[in-house]
Design a protein around this motif. Sequence first.
Motif, PDB file in Angstrom:
ATOM      1  N   GLN A   1       0.813  -1.210   0.000  1.00  0.00           N
ATOM      2  CA  GLN A   1       0.000   0.000   0.000  1.00  0.00           C
ATOM      3  C   GLN A   1       0.852   1.268   0.000  1.00  0.00           C
ATOM      4  O   GLN A   1       0.325   2.370  -0.003  1.00  0.00           O
ATOM      5  N   GLY A   2       2.170   1.119   0.022  1.00  0.00           N
ATOM      6  CA  GLY A   2       3.049   2.273   0.007  1.00  0.00           C
ATOM      7  C   GLY A   2       3.321   2.864   1.371  1.00  0.00           C
ATOM      8  O   GLY A   2       3.918   3.931   1.479  1.00  0.00           O
ATOM      9  N   ASN A   3       2.870   2.199   2.432  1.00  0.00           N
ATOM     10  CA  ASN A   3       3.097   2.683   3.789  1.00  0.00           C
ATOM     11  C   ASN A   3       4.183   1.862   4.453  1.00  0.00           C
ATOM     12  O   ASN A   3       4.421   0.710   4.104  1.00  0.00           O
ATOM     13  N   TYR A   4       4.808   2.475   5.455  1.00  0.00           N
ATOM     14  CA  TYR A   4       5.858   1.763   6.159  1.00  0.00           C
ATOM     15  C   TYR A   4       5.252   0.856   7.226  1.00  0.00           C
ATOM     16  O   TYR A   4       4.503   1.301   8.081  1.00  0.00           O
ATOM     17  N   GLN A   5       5.544  -0.423   7.126  1.00  0.00           N
ATOM     18  CA  GLN A   5       5.034  -1.417   8.060  1.00  0.00           C
ATOM     19  C   GLN A   5       6.204  -1.926   8.904  1.00  0.00           C
ATOM     20  O   GLN A   5       7.234  -2.330   8.368  1.00  0.00           O
ATOM     21  N   TYR A   6       6.027  -1.892  10.198  1.00  0.00           N
ATOM     22  CA  TYR A   6       7.078  -2.350  11.089  1.00  0.00           C
ATOM     23  C   TYR A   6       6.911  -3.829  11.403  1.00  0.00           C
ATOM     24  O   TYR A   6       5.807  -4.360  11.414  1.00  0.00           O
ATOM     25  N   TYR A   7       8.026  -4.470  11.648  1.00  0.00           N
ATOM     26  CA  TYR A   7       7.967  -5.820  12.181  1.00  0.00           C
ATOM     27  C   TYR A   7       9.056  -5.978  13.233  1.00  0.00           C
ATOM     28  O   TYR A   7      10.010  -5.208  13.290  1.00  0.00           O
ATOM     29  N   LYS A   8       8.878  -6.954  14.070  1.00  0.00           N
ATOM     30  CA  LYS A   8       9.835  -7.263  15.125  1.00  0.00           C
ATOM     31  C   LYS A   8      10.571  -8.547  14.751  1.00  0.00           C
ATOM     32  O   LYS A   8       9.978  -9.479  14.204  1.00  0.00           O
ATOM     33  N   LEU A   9      11.850  -8.578  15.061  1.00  0.00           N
ATOM     34  CA  LEU A   9      12.667  -9.719  14.683  1.00  0.00           C
ATOM     35  C   LEU A   9      13.447 -10.246  15.876  1.00  0.00           C
ATOM     36  O   LEU A   9      14.043  -9.479  16.628  1.00  0.00           O
ATOM     37  N   ILE A  10      13.402 -11.541  16.057  1.00  0.00           N
ATOM     38  CA  ILE A  10      14.265 -12.240  17.001  1.00  0.00           C
ATOM     39  C   ILE A  10      15.138 -13.182  16.184  1.00  0.00           C
ATOM     40  O   ILE A  10      14.638 -13.960  15.372  1.00  0.00           O
ATOM     41  N   SER A  11      16.441 -13.084  16.364  1.00  0.00           N
ATOM     42  CA  SER A  11      17.375 -13.953  15.657  1.00  0.00           C
ATOM     43  C   SER A  11      18.177 -14.745  16.675  1.00  0.00           C
ATOM     44  O   SER A  11      18.648 -14.195  17.662  1.00  0.00           O
ATOM     45  N   ASN A  12      18.337 -16.034  16.422  1.00  0.00           N
ATOM     46  CA  ASN A  12      19.031 -16.891  17.368  1.00  0.00           C
ATOM     47  C   ASN A  12      19.778 -17.981  16.611  1.00  0.00           C
ATOM     48  O   ASN A  12      19.381 -18.371  15.514  1.00  0.00           O
ATOM     49  N   SER A  13      20.857 -18.448  17.189  1.00  0.00           N
ATOM     50  CA  SER A  13      21.627 -19.536  16.599  1.00  0.00           C
ATOM     51  C   SER A  13      22.005 -20.523  17.699  1.00  0.00           C
ATOM     52  O   SER A  13      22.300 -20.123  18.821  1.00  0.00           O
ATOM     53  N   GLY A  14      21.983 -21.783  17.356  1.00  0.00           N
ATOM     54  CA  GLY A  14      22.339 -22.802  18.333  1.00  0.00           C
ATOM     55  C   GLY A  14      21.969 -24.178  17.806  1.00  0.00           C
ATOM     56  O   GLY A  14      21.717 -24.348  16.613  1.00  0.00           O
ATOM     57  N   HIS A  15      21.947 -25.135  18.682  1.00  0.00           N
ATOM     58  CA  HIS A  15      21.635 -26.501  18.288  1.00  0.00           C
ATOM     59  C   HIS A  15      20.150 -26.794  18.517  1.00  0.00           C
ATOM     60  O   HIS A  15      19.578 -26.414  19.523  1.00  0.00           O
ATOM     61  N   VAL A  16      19.549 -27.456  17.534  1.00  0.00           N
ATOM     62  CA  VAL A  16      18.170 -27.913  17.651  1.00  0.00           C
ATOM     63  C   VAL A  16      18.181 -29.438  17.578  1.00  0.00           C
ATOM     64  O   VAL A  16      19.159 -30.050  17.133  1.00  0.00           O
ATOM     65  N   ILE A  17      17.103 -30.034  18.039  1.00  0.00           N
ATOM     66  CA  ILE A  17      17.005 -31.494  18.066  1.00  0.00           C
ATOM     67  C   ILE A  17      15.995 -31.949  17.019  1.00  0.00           C
ATOM     68  O   ILE A  17      14.821 -31.604  17.093  1.00  0.00           O
ATOM     69  N   LEU A  18      16.457 -32.679  16.034  1.00  0.00           N
ATOM     70  CA  LEU A  18      15.590 -33.265  15.020  1.00  0.00           C
ATOM     71  C   LEU A  18      15.927 -34.744  14.897  1.00  0.00           C
ATOM     72  O   LEU A  18      17.101 -35.112  14.746  1.00  0.00           O
TER      73      LEU A  18
END
Length: 335
Positions: A133-150
């Motif tokens: 729409q041409g407007n500025y939309q904000y978003y929040k970001l969390i960034s993380n790194s590490g080990h996951v279990i799959l």
Amino acid sequence: MKLFKTTGIAMLALSLCTGCAGYKERVKANNQTEEVELENRNGFNLSSTTKYELDNVQFHVPNYFKIIDKDDVNPVGFKPDNSDFTVMTLTWVYEELNDSSIDEFADSFLKTDAFKYLPKDYEIEEKSFKNEQGNYQYYKLISNSGHVILDNQSIYAHVNLYFISNNKHNGYGVLSYTQYDGLEYNYYNDILDIVENVSITDEKEETTSNTTSSTSDSSTTTTAPNTDSSANTNSSVPTPTVGQKNALNRALDYLDNFEFSRQGLIDQLLHDGYTQEEAEYGADHTNANWNDEAALKAMDYLSVMSFSRQGLIEQLMFDGFTQEQAEYGVSQNGY
């Protein structure tokens, strides 16, 4: 509400394990070669996307991201072609988006069995983009790194959580992105394109006095043209140059294989021929956690050589880590 949210996050953890049986074969194949260079998946194009709407937030999802859950499931998981992993999920939360609700969601997310080894010391960043729409939309970001279990295995991964509010601030969508070691492609740029091409479909309210996130209110509710660039210094995100994009891709490749400090990564990119501006852009847009990098670097040093605590701190500082980062890295390894 809390029960619904917790259940949804638990389902998210289960969806991440869909198709995990193929991971051992992929690792085995990779180990048979000396080095497997991670490719960047470039090809995001709005004309080749499918719109997927979570209430009032509409995402443009590339056609090579296939839905692995039914449409009525929250969250919905996606995996790319030729991959056994769910790399992206979309979740809708019927709450106002603010730092408190983000913390609650992130804490629940990081407590699931799949992510229990990820560091909990994340930070919330505020970013913005210019929506359809041409407007500025904000978003929040969390960034993380590490080990996951799959599949009962520990796998190193980079995890990003993007929080995007609707206009009425009574709900928000969460896009989670997990880049696992062993994937054929790096999908970071594609995910960023998805976030920056989101559409907010609900109507704006005339007043937003009840909204907790005041910065987001003032930016998302105005419809005036963006003519004053100085007034939007923090909200206007200039288009990166080709050199900056390549520096970022190169930086991500380095971080997928080695541990770097911010300054060390910049120096490496400068050595590769990038300009100072390009190198700084590449390092600063990797979403790297430099504390975690210091801890992993310290672990590498200790695996091959005996260090005193002070000697290891000095070595990490020589590598470009700050005093605080070096001390954190050393303390994470038992010193």
